[in-house]
Design a protein around this motif. Structure first.
Motif, PDB file in Angstrom:
ATOM      1  N   PRO A  57     -11.350 -14.998 -10.969  1.00  0.00           N
ATOM      2  CA  PRO A  57     -10.263 -15.052  -9.989  1.00  0.00           C
ATOM      3  C   PRO A  57      -8.916 -14.523 -10.474  1.00  0.00           C
ATOM      4  CG  PRO A  57     -10.873 -17.259 -10.698  1.00  0.00           C
ATOM      5  CD  PRO A  57     -11.888 -16.322 -11.265  1.00  0.00           C
ATOM      6  N   SER A  58      -8.662 -14.481 -11.763  1.00  0.00           N
ATOM      7  CA  SER A  58      -7.405 -13.889 -12.236  1.00  0.00           C
ATOM      8  C   SER A  58      -7.626 -12.707 -13.178  1.00  0.00           C
ATOM      9  CB  SER A  58      -6.523 -14.943 -12.916  1.00  0.00           C
ATOM     10  OG  SER A  58      -7.188 -15.513 -14.011  1.00  0.00           O
ATOM     11  N   LEU A  59      -8.713 -12.683 -13.932  1.00  0.00           N
ATOM     12  CA  LEU A  59      -8.999 -11.586 -14.854  1.00  0.00           C
ATOM     13  C   LEU A  59      -9.743 -10.436 -14.193  1.00  0.00           C
ATOM     14  CD1 LEU A  59     -10.119 -13.728 -17.930  1.00  0.00           C
ATOM     15  CD2 LEU A  59      -7.878 -12.697 -17.525  1.00  0.00           C
ATOM     16  N   GLY A  60     -10.217 -10.653 -12.972  1.00  0.00           N
ATOM     17  CA  GLY A  60     -11.003  -9.623 -12.300  1.00  0.00           C
ATOM     18  C   GLY A  60     -12.287  -9.367 -13.073  1.00  0.00           C
ATOM     19  N   PRO A  61     -12.716  -8.105 -13.178  1.00  0.00           N
ATOM     20  CA  PRO A  61     -13.948  -7.801 -13.918  1.00  0.00           C
ATOM     21  C   PRO A  61     -13.734  -7.742 -15.422  1.00  0.00           C
ATOM     22  CG  PRO A  61     -13.058  -5.790 -12.999  1.00  0.00           C
ATOM     23  CD  PRO A  61     -12.174  -6.925 -12.504  1.00  0.00           C
ATOM     24  N   TRP A  62     -12.497  -7.932 -15.888  1.00  0.00           N
ATOM     25  CA  TRP A  62     -12.174  -7.800 -17.305  1.00  0.00           C
ATOM     26  C   TRP A  62     -12.378  -9.126 -18.021  1.00  0.00           C
ATOM     27  CZ3 TRP A  62     -12.234  -2.901 -18.022  1.00  0.00           C
ATOM     28  CH2 TRP A  62     -11.862  -2.062 -16.981  1.00  0.00           C
ATOM     29  N   LEU A  92     -11.143 -12.458  -2.876  1.00  0.00           N
ATOM     30  CA  LEU A  92      -9.873 -11.917  -3.356  1.00  0.00           C
ATOM     31  C   LEU A  92      -9.950 -10.411  -3.563  1.00  0.00           C
ATOM     32  CD1 LEU A  92      -9.080 -14.617  -6.090  1.00  0.00           C
ATOM     33  CD2 LEU A  92      -8.123 -14.471  -3.782  1.00  0.00           C
ATOM     34  N   VAL A  93     -11.154  -9.843  -3.568  1.00  0.00           N
ATOM     35  CA  VAL A  93     -11.343  -8.414  -3.802  1.00  0.00           C
ATOM     36  C   VAL A  93     -11.524  -7.711  -2.460  1.00  0.00           C
ATOM     37  CG1 VAL A  93     -12.792  -6.675  -4.899  1.00  0.00           C
ATOM     38  CG2 VAL A  93     -12.395  -8.865  -6.036  1.00  0.00           C
ATOM     39  N   PRO A  94     -10.672  -6.726  -2.164  1.00  0.00           N
ATOM     40  CA  PRO A  94     -10.819  -5.996  -0.898  1.00  0.00           C
ATOM     41  C   PRO A  94     -12.186  -5.318  -0.782  1.00  0.00           C
ATOM     42  CG  PRO A  94      -8.720  -5.492  -1.952  1.00  0.00           C
ATOM     43  CD  PRO A  94      -9.531  -6.276  -2.938  1.00  0.00           C
ATOM     44  N   GLY A 129      -6.837  -8.208 -11.630  1.00  0.00           N
ATOM     45  CA  GLY A 129      -6.918  -8.354 -13.080  1.00  0.00           C
ATOM     46  C   GLY A 129      -6.712  -7.070 -13.859  1.00  0.00           C
ATOM     47  N   SER A 130      -6.272  -6.010 -13.204  1.00  0.00           N
ATOM     48  CA  SER A 130      -6.167  -4.714 -13.895  1.00  0.00           C
ATOM     49  C   SER A 130      -5.209  -4.759 -15.088  1.00  0.00           C
ATOM     50  CB  SER A 130      -5.747  -3.616 -12.924  1.00  0.00           C
ATOM     51  OG  SER A 130      -4.485  -3.910 -12.361  1.00  0.00           O
ATOM     52  N   GLN A 131      -4.278  -5.708 -15.092  1.00  0.00           N
ATOM     53  CA  GLN A 131      -3.376  -5.828 -16.244  1.00  0.00           C
ATOM     54  C   GLN A 131      -4.123  -6.323 -17.483  1.00  0.00           C
ATOM     55  OE1 GLN A 131      -3.432  -7.764 -13.561  1.00  0.00           O
ATOM     56  NE2 GLN A 131      -2.772  -9.850 -14.017  1.00  0.00           N
ATOM     57  N   HIS A 132      -5.355  -6.802 -17.301  1.00  0.00           N
ATOM     58  CA  HIS A 132      -6.171  -7.289 -18.422  1.00  0.00           C
ATOM     59  C   HIS A 132      -7.223  -6.269 -18.857  1.00  0.00           C
ATOM     60  CE1 HIS A 132      -4.358 -11.199 -17.906  1.00  0.00           C
ATOM     61  NE2 HIS A 132      -4.652 -11.151 -16.632  1.00  0.00           N
TER      62      HIS A 132
END
Length: 155
Positions: A57-62, A92-94, A129-132
């Motif tokens: 939910p916050s890290l996305g796929p990373w 949360l993912v479009p 989560g792209s920042q991760h």
């Protein structure tokens, strides 16, 4: 792996988990456990089967998983809490991002030397989560699980 086992053991002692029963590590050939399936079943990530992405939910796929700790407890051990279940975070993912990731995934039968960058591209389709985002070597190791990549990281 020995370091990970020791750290997990120390953490369970520190958390006073007296009913601790077993740790399963990623890559254990003797006792293989699909850590992403475990993470999805426990609600940590949502697993999108069409693209094989696990999304936090916050890290996305990373996100990666090294081990699962099985704690031996009865349902009464949960007290008033509900046991964890499958996650609903995936909304949360479009849908457009999921569709793009699925397109990248189509036609790929394994994440080997020649096509691991396709999996990386698929992960990059998800903005959550792209920042991760992993750096290139981290991503290569995560996808290929090749010890030679670790040697490249250490240079």
């Amino acid at each position: 792996e020995l370091y990970i086992e020791r750290e997990i053991e120390a953490a369970t002692v520190q958390a006073n988990v007296v009913s601790y029963s077993r740790t399963f590590l990623a890559g254990d050939q003797e006792h293989p456990v699909d850590l992403i399936e475990v993470a999805a079943a426990s609600g940590v990530v949502k697993y999108e089967r069409e693209s094989h992405l696990a999304v936090h939910p916050s890290l996305g796929p990373w996100v990666t998983f090294t081990a699962v700790i099985v704690i031996d407890t009865s349902p009464e051990g949960w007290g008033n809490q509900e046991p964890p279940g499958p996650s609903t975070h995936y909304n949360l993912v479009p849908e457009a991002e999921l569709q793009e990731a699925r397109k990248v995934y189509q036609g790929v039968d394994s994440w080997t030397d020649s096509n691991w960058k396709k999996y990386l591209r698929m992960m990059e389709c998800i903005s959550l989560g792209s920042q991760h985002r992993f750096d290139e070597l981290q991503a290569e190791f995560y996808i290929r699980q090749d010890p030679k990549v670790v040697r490249k990281m250490l240079k």
